[in-house]
Scaffold this motif. Structure first.
Motif, short mmCIF file in Angstrom:
data_model
loop_
_atom_site.label_atom_id
_atom_site.label_comp_id
_atom_site.label_asym_id
_atom_site.label_seq_id
_atom_site.Cartn_x
_atom_site.Cartn_y
_atom_site.Cartn_z
N ALA A 72 0.83 -1.21 0.00
CA ALA A 72 0.00 0.00 0.00
C ALA A 72 0.86 1.26 0.00
N LEU A 73 1.92 1.24 0.80
CA LEU A 73 2.80 2.41 0.85
C LEU A 73 3.51 2.64 -0.47
N ARG A 74 3.94 1.57 -1.10
CA ARG A 74 4.61 1.71 -2.39
C ARG A 74 3.66 2.26 -3.45
N SER A 75 2.39 1.88 -3.38
CA SER A 75 1.41 2.40 -4.33
C SER A 75 1.17 3.90 -4.14
N LEU A 177 -5.37 4.87 4.68
CA LEU A 177 -4.40 5.52 3.80
C LEU A 177 -5.00 5.80 2.42
N GLY A 178 -6.21 5.31 2.19
CA GLY A 178 -6.83 5.49 0.88
C GLY A 178 -6.49 4.38 -0.09
N GLY A 179 -5.89 3.29 0.43
CA GLY A 179 -5.54 2.17 -0.43
C GLY A 179 -6.74 1.28 -0.69
N ARG A 180 -6.53 0.27 -1.49
CA ARG A 180 -7.60 -0.69 -1.77
C ARG A 180 -7.01 -2.09 -1.80
#
Length: 352
Positions: A72-75, A177-180
């Protein structure tokens, strides 16, 4: 994340937090305050690089949670370095199917003084192994964990002892974080969830746990393949070492226990990580409430795994002996002999 998915994530988070309570009902809600979540998001947002770590000899929950958040952080465009502090750095064979291992770096390549570090599933500072110095030198340390014995060794604690797994908190962090969820992230989280719920057999398995599993499986996971990797594979040498451990198993007054030496393992070339599952065989004993397996690591220390069927809080026993864990599953490290280690355990068990 699209608005409809974001809304569903929020809806999914609410029942998860509401269900995060004791089996008898009426237990505390999530111990994590919204202000702490918000601070974590601000720290991550401001960071260009995030250093991630989990406990030594990682299990599915530790490594899976760390890699899922790493994805997620890498995205989000962050540089990510993930590691665990084992002297002989290697992903346990059972977990080599997990995606995201390109995020991993050995301890010697981990940032020496991280501006932001996040630890996963590590109940104590000591469990970070070789990365303790890096943690002590970090400007900010976010501790993500679900062990009730964790007192918070970082600068910010995201600790919820009612969560079934650290993976539950990792999923919440990803959503915030706004990830999916995609299949790679879901695979990592699912490995953590099934590992720490005993494949949904432990008392921590609430409706919210099954709802989370449904979200993960909906990404297209092959749950049969994950189960096979985690539980249905072992080298032949494991059977030989297991046979030795079962040959010396002892039953005494509601306690069943055995031990595995490094000599046992060396005779068949079996690495330490392969003997983790022996406790799950020993604990089946009908006549015992508590099960203990002592495993000698490569440095000569005894890693003590304990399990309870519910009547005894082995977490409290292990905390008293310098370790930690949960009511029904906990552990600690002993540098004494087998006889001295078991004598100390029996004394604390008597108090419990």
């Amino acid at each position: 994340m699209t608005p409809d998915v974001r809304d569903e994530a929020r809806r999914a988070d609410r029942p998860a937090r509401a269900e995060s309570r004791d089996e008898g009902g009426g237990g505390p809600r999530s111990a994590i305050a919204e202000a702490d979540w918000d601070r974590a998001l601000r720290l991550i947002s401001a960071a260009d690089e995030v250093a991630l770590s989990c406990h030594v000899t990682p299990d599915g929950d530790a490594l899976g949670s760390m890699l899922a958040v790493g994805f997620a952080l890498r995205s989000l465009g962050k540089r990510v370095a993930a590691s665990f502090g084992d002297r002989h750095f290697a992903v346990p064979r059972l977990l080599r199917f997990l995606p995201g291992q390109d995020l991993l770096v050995p301890p010697e390549e981990f940032p020496a003084e991280p501006a932001l570090m996040i630890t996963f599933d590590s109940s104590t500072f000591e469990r970070l192994g070789l990365l303790r110095a890096n943690t002590a030198a970090a400007r900010e340390v976010i501790v993500v964990d679900h062990h009730p014995s964790n007192e918070g060794f970082g600068t910010l604690s995201l600790i919820d002892s009612t969560a079934a797994a650290t993976a539950v908190l990792a999923e919440q962090l990803i959503y915030r974080l706004g990830g999916r969820l995609d299949r790679d992230i879901a695979t990592c989280l699912y490995a953590g969830l099934v590992t720490d719920t005993g494949s949904f057999r432990h008392s921590s398995t609430t409706p919210a746990v099954h709802q989370m599993a449904a979200r993960l499986v909906a990404t297209g996971l092959r749950t049969d393949e994950i189960a096979r990797e985690l539980w249905d594979r072992s080298p032949f040498s494991y059977l030989k070492v297991l046979a030795g451990a079962l040959e010396r198993v002892m039953l005494e007054d509601g306690l069943v226990w055995t031990y595995v030496t490094r000599v046992d393992r060396a005779a068949y070339g079996l690495p330490y990580s392969e003997v983790e599952g022996i406790i799950d065989i020993v604990r089946r004993t009908d006549e015992a409430e508590v099960a203990v397996v002592l495993k000698e690591d490569d440095q000569g220390a005894w890693q003590v795994s304990t399990r309870s069927k519910g009547a005894v809080d082995v977490g409290a026993v292990c905390v008293a002996l310098g370790g930690g864990g949960h009511h029904n599953a906990a552990g600690y490290t002993s540098h004494d002999s087998v006889e001295e280690t078991m004598a100390a355990f029996r004394r604390e068990l008597g108090k419990a």
